[in-house]
Design a protein around this motif. Sequence first.
Motif, PDB file in Angstrom:
ATOM      1  N   GLN A 145       0.835  -1.200   0.000  1.00 47.03           N
ATOM      2  CA  GLN A 145       0.000   0.000   0.000  1.00 47.03           C
ATOM      3  C   GLN A 145       0.869   1.249   0.000  1.00 47.03           C
ATOM      4  N   THR A 146       0.449   2.248  -0.747  1.00 45.07           N
ATOM      5  CA  THR A 146       1.085   3.565  -0.741  1.00 45.07           C
ATOM      6  C   THR A 146       0.046   4.592  -0.332  1.00 45.07           C
ATOM      7  N   ARG A 147       0.441   5.502   0.534  1.00 49.38           N
ATOM      8  CA  ARG A 147      -0.450   6.566   0.984  1.00 49.38           C
ATOM      9  C   ARG A 147       0.235   7.917   0.819  1.00 49.38           C
ATOM     10  N   VAL A 148      -0.516   8.905   0.392  1.00 47.52           N
ATOM     11  CA  VAL A 148      -0.040  10.285   0.319  1.00 47.52           C
ATOM     12  C   VAL A 148      -0.896  11.113   1.258  1.00 47.52           C
ATOM     13  N   ASN A 149      -0.255  11.676   2.270  1.00 43.81           N
ATOM     14  CA  ASN A 149      -0.975  12.450   3.297  1.00 43.81           C
ATOM     15  C   ASN A 149      -2.126  11.656   3.899  1.00 43.81           C
ATOM     16  N   GLY A 150      -1.886  10.366   4.100  1.00 44.74           N
ATOM     17  CA  GLY A 150      -2.864   9.508   4.744  1.00 44.74           C
ATOM     18  C   GLY A 150      -3.882   8.876   3.821  1.00 44.74           C
ATOM     19  N   GLU A 151      -3.953   9.309   2.569  1.00 46.54           N
ATOM     20  CA  GLU A 151      -4.917   8.755   1.610  1.00 46.54           C
ATOM     21  C   GLU A 151      -4.276   7.631   0.806  1.00 46.54           C
ATOM     22  N   THR A 152      -4.924   6.482   0.779  1.00 44.80           N
ATOM     23  CA  THR A 152      -4.401   5.337   0.045  1.00 44.80           C
ATOM     24  C   THR A 152      -4.488   5.576  -1.462  1.00 44.80           C
ATOM     25  N   VAL A 153      -3.351   5.478  -2.143  1.00 40.15           N
ATOM     26  CA  VAL A 153      -3.312   5.700  -3.583  1.00 40.15           C
ATOM     27  C   VAL A 153      -2.893   4.448  -4.356  1.00 40.15           C
ATOM     28  N   GLN A 154      -2.279   3.489  -3.672  1.00 39.75           N
ATOM     29  CA  GLN A 154      -1.945   2.198  -4.275  1.00 39.75           C
ATOM     30  C   GLN A 154      -2.279   1.105  -3.272  1.00 39.75           C
ATOM     31  N   ASP A 155      -2.890   0.022  -3.753  1.00 37.65           N
ATOM     32  CA  ASP A 155      -3.242  -1.098  -2.888  1.00 37.65           C
ATOM     33  C   ASP A 155      -3.298  -2.346  -3.762  1.00 37.65           C
ATOM     34  N   LEU A 158       3.613  15.128  -6.222  1.00 39.04           N
ATOM     35  CA  LEU A 158       4.063  15.403  -4.865  1.00 39.04           C
ATOM     36  C   LEU A 158       4.493  16.855  -4.720  1.00 39.04           C
ATOM     37  N   GLN A 159       4.090  17.452  -3.583  1.00 42.25           N
ATOM     38  CA  GLN A 159       4.393  18.850  -3.304  1.00 42.25           C
ATOM     39  C   GLN A 159       5.122  18.959  -1.966  1.00 42.25           C
ATOM     40  N   PRO A 160       5.926  20.015  -1.793  1.00 45.94           N
ATOM     41  CA  PRO A 160       6.565  20.218  -0.496  1.00 45.94           C
ATOM     42  C   PRO A 160       5.531  20.203   0.628  1.00 45.94           C
ATOM     43  N   GLY A 161       5.828  19.493   1.682  1.00 45.71           N
ATOM     44  CA  GLY A 161       4.893  19.342   2.789  1.00 45.71           C
ATOM     45  C   GLY A 161       4.132  18.029   2.761  1.00 45.71           C
ATOM     46  N   ASP A 162       4.066  17.361   1.607  1.00 50.02           N
ATOM     47  CA  ASP A 162       3.425  16.055   1.522  1.00 50.02           C
ATOM     48  C   ASP A 162       4.252  15.012   2.276  1.00 50.02           C
ATOM     49  N   VAL A 163       3.598  13.959   2.710  1.00 48.55           N
ATOM     50  CA  VAL A 163       4.268  12.806   3.303  1.00 48.55           C
ATOM     51  C   VAL A 163       3.827  11.563   2.540  1.00 48.55           C
ATOM     52  N   VAL A 164       4.792  10.792   2.047  1.00 50.62           N
ATOM     53  CA  VAL A 164       4.508   9.580   1.287  1.00 50.62           C
ATOM     54  C   VAL A 164       4.857   8.367   2.137  1.00 50.62           C
ATOM     55  N   GLU A 165       3.899   7.493   2.336  1.00 50.67           N
ATOM     56  CA  GLU A 165       4.117   6.263   3.085  1.00 50.67           C
ATOM     57  C   GLU A 165       3.987   5.069   2.139  1.00 50.67           C
ATOM     58  N   VAL A 166       4.867   4.114   2.301  1.00 46.85           N
ATOM     59  CA  VAL A 166       4.749   2.834   1.601  1.00 46.85           C
ATOM     60  C   VAL A 166       4.836   1.746   2.658  1.00 46.85           C
ATOM     61  N   GLU A 167       3.878   0.841   2.631  1.00 46.98           N
ATOM     62  CA  GLU A 167       3.818  -0.231   3.624  1.00 46.98           C
ATOM     63  C   GLU A 167       3.652  -1.573   2.924  1.00 46.98           C
ATOM     64  N   ILE A 168       4.425  -2.556   3.364  1.00 49.77           N
ATOM     65  CA  ILE A 168       4.310  -3.916   2.845  1.00 49.77           C
ATOM     66  C   ILE A 168       4.159  -4.846   4.031  1.00 49.77           C
ATOM     67  N   GLU A 169       3.115  -5.676   3.994  1.00 46.63           N
ATOM     68  CA  GLU A 169       2.838  -6.532   5.138  1.00 46.63           C
ATOM     69  C   GLU A 169       4.010  -7.458   5.434  1.00 46.63           C
TER      70      GLU A 169
END
Length: 318
Positions: free
Chosen positions: A217-227, A274-285
């Motif tokens: 899963q990938t999230r940008v500012n808490g919103e899931t964008v890849q799953d 992506l813009q300055p101030g964004d946070v990108v999370e990538v999570e793999i179980e």
Amino acid sequence: MRLVTYESAHSSRAGVLVDSVVLDAAEVAGEAGMAVDGAKAAWGSTKAILELGPEALRALEVAASAAAERGEGRPASTLELRPPVTDPDKIICVGLNYRAHADEFGEGVPESPNLFTKFRTSLVGPSASIVVPTAAKAVDYEGELAVVIGARCKNVSPDRALEHVVGCMVFNDVTARDLQLRTSQWTAGKAIDTFAPCGPALVTIDEVGDLQQLRLQTRVNGETVQDATTASMIYPITAIVSFVSQLMTLVPGDIIATGTPEGVGFRRDPPIYLQPGDVVEVEIEGVGSIANPVTRDSTASTEASVSHAQGGSPDPLL
């Protein structure tokens, strides 16, 4: 087993993550009488540890677990984690390796794994900043699973490929789409400094299990964008490792990023960049998660302003 690299006194040290505690690899090896030729240097980096072979890895795991039971180590939350492997010989990336992503990219299924490269300067740790250069205007995320080579191999068959893979980690193949798509070669948009956040640890295969059955899963500012799951890869990891090994010798510490699933920003309507101030999370179980803030390269902006004031172009690439 989970291998990490952390910063201590402005230098990198290899460690073993046991639960939420990091044990220094060289210190553990020294206490356990495992120093090679009487020196701790062989335990100073993840790559050097991998080069010692699987028996050394197993011995380190046992020693680190015993040290953790004695109350040694430092909480991981108090340390700055760096890329698990800071000095790979090679960083090989695979493009268009999920069918839905190939479709959204407007391409068919590749006839063979589509390879490109990044470099050591692209690597940053699991919480470090993604620094966007002034030359890039359309920066995108690409959450991926990356595998790390643990044993030297050349011309390995698919059925034996995993014998040469020590484990995996989370990887974000950050991409400047405007630079990537200017030519048929992708390097300019891919190999930018800080455009390969990874970590938080190198997790060995025996701990993570089946690499082709992991949710990403990938999230940008808490919103899931890849799953998606790694089961959706066009070319599985065994095929990728085998194919790359037909072209070049793979050595311990080499990183292979295995491609991103659908949901990238530039194919959304409207596009998400992506813009300055964004946070990108990538999570793999079973592997972990990384979270990287986005910033602009202020040094480059300052230099560009000075150049412009002196009559030069602030952005000669555009």
